[in-house]
Design a protein around this motif. Structure first.
Motif, PDB file in Angstrom:
ATOM      1  N   GLU B  15       0.845  -1.192   0.000  1.00  0.00           N
ATOM      2  CA  GLU B  15       0.000   0.000   0.000  1.00  0.00           C
ATOM      3  C   GLU B  15       0.884   1.248   0.000  1.00  0.00           C
ATOM      4  O   GLU B  15       1.912   1.296   0.691  1.00  0.00           O
ATOM      5  N   ALA B  16       0.466   2.250  -0.810  1.00  0.00           N
ATOM      6  CA  ALA B  16       1.137   3.547  -0.937  1.00  0.00           C
ATOM      7  C   ALA B  16       2.364   3.521  -1.862  1.00  0.00           C
ATOM      8  O   ALA B  16       2.908   4.580  -2.174  1.00  0.00           O
ATOM      9  N   ARG B  63      -4.111   8.739 -10.299  1.00  0.00           N
ATOM     10  CA  ARG B  63      -2.952   7.945  -9.888  1.00  0.00           C
ATOM     11  C   ARG B  63      -2.472   6.977 -10.975  1.00  0.00           C
ATOM     12  O   ARG B  63      -1.473   6.274 -10.782  1.00  0.00           O
ATOM     13  N   ASP B  81       0.921   5.470  -5.550  1.00  0.00           N
ATOM     14  CA  ASP B  81       0.213   5.513  -4.268  1.00  0.00           C
ATOM     15  C   ASP B  81      -0.867   4.422  -4.211  1.00  0.00           C
ATOM     16  O   ASP B  81      -2.060   4.700  -4.000  1.00  0.00           O
ATOM     17  N   SER B  82      -0.454   3.187  -4.392  1.00  0.00           N
ATOM     18  CA  SER B  82      -1.394   2.070  -4.480  1.00  0.00           C
ATOM     19  C   SER B  82      -2.313   2.000  -3.271  1.00  0.00           C
ATOM     20  O   SER B  82      -1.883   2.227  -2.120  1.00  0.00           O
ATOM     21  N   GLN B  83      -3.568   1.700  -3.536  1.00  0.00           N
ATOM     22  CA  GLN B  83      -4.573   1.580  -2.485  1.00  0.00           C
ATOM     23  C   GLN B  83      -5.143   0.161  -2.468  1.00  0.00           C
ATOM     24  O   GLN B  83      -5.106  -0.541  -3.483  1.00  0.00           O
ATOM     25  N   ASP B  86      -7.263  -1.055  -5.215  1.00  0.00           N
ATOM     26  CA  ASP B  86      -6.673  -1.324  -6.538  1.00  0.00           C
ATOM     27  C   ASP B  86      -6.495  -2.819  -6.771  1.00  0.00           C
ATOM     28  O   ASP B  86      -6.157  -3.228  -7.887  1.00  0.00           O
ATOM     29  N   PRO B 113      -1.572  -4.512   2.711  1.00  0.00           N
ATOM     30  CA  PRO B 113      -1.573  -3.413   3.709  1.00  0.00           C
ATOM     31  C   PRO B 113      -0.248  -3.332   4.445  1.00  0.00           C
ATOM     32  O   PRO B 113       0.530  -4.282   4.466  1.00  0.00           O
TER      33      PRO B 113
END
Lengths: 116, 113
Positions: B15-16, B63, B81-83, B86, B113
């Motif tokens: 994540e991110a 993004r 900035d992967s969430q 996604d 995460p």
């Protein structure tokens, strides 16, 4: 704006039975597509309609699959008789059909078919 | 005939962080469109980004951005900035003049995460 609608969402049938899927495209979209997506693969185009006419059905197994879009809006895809290898998700998509540059396709949620 | 190849069956990213998904294609046409679609576990295929082949500028949508290398027939997708949302299958696809969309085999992306 409502998206592409499909029904049913799930269907389980025995081999050699018949099944039909329904699709309602986005309002105003002239072009409608049916895809078959086997698990773990990308979608494969089965048939493309422009209004109520067929543009491309070269990959439709015509001995068992048929599709129609009689009034240029809703469409049905039928399989008769079904085989085990027809188990897949059947996706419907639509696009404006106004010519080159307007052909982004928008997809429905799909119908998951399991043939036993 | 068109072909689209995605050489990464599965990828993961924290994540991110940033991740890049690869895609190569082959077409004999001079003008065409390229797309990235996202298919979450609910299976609704969603358009992420599209690129017109005659445009040199790489497409960007928030993004998501692409690196389009026409000579190399390469069309990669960068997610910044992967969430967690996604997490999905990502399909690369090309559209020819006959409006036929050809898909690659997909890349399964897992955001951790």
């Amino acid at each position: 704006e409502a998206g592409v609608a499909q029904s049913p969402r799930y269907k389980i049938i025995e081999k050699r039975q018949s099944v039909a899927f329904w699709c309602n495209p986005i309002s105003g979209h002239a072009t409608l597509y049916w895809y078959q997506q086997i698990l773990g693969q990308g979608p494969k185009l089965l048939i493309q309609f422009q209004n109520n006419g067929v543009v491309d059905d070269s990959q439709l197994p015509k001995d068992r699959f048929s599709a129609e879009r009689l009034k240029g809006v809703d469409s049905t895809l039928k399989i008769q008789p079904a085989k085990l290898e027809d188990s897949a998700v059947y996706l419907c998509a639509s696009s404006l059909g106004g010519g080159w540059g307007q052909e982004t396709q928008y997809f429905g949620p799909g119908t998951r078919l399991l043939v036993l | 005939a068109q072909t689209v190849t995605q050489s990464q069956p599965e990828m993961s990213v924290q994540e991110a962080e940033t991740v890049t998904l690869s895609c190569t294609y082959d077409t004999s046409e001079n003008n065409y469109y390229l797309f990235w679609y996202k298919q979450p576990p609910s299976r609704q295929m969603i358009l992420v980004i599209r690129q017109e082949a005659y445009k040199q500028q790489n497409a960007t949508e928030n993004r998501f951005s692409v690196n389009f290398q026409k000579a190399a027939k390469s069309f990669s997708l960068k997610i910044s900035d992967s969430q967690l949302g996604d997490t999905a299958m990502y399909f690369c696809a090309s559209l020819n003049a006959g409006n036929m969309l050809t898909f690659g085999g997909g890349t399964r992306l897992m955001v951790k995460p």
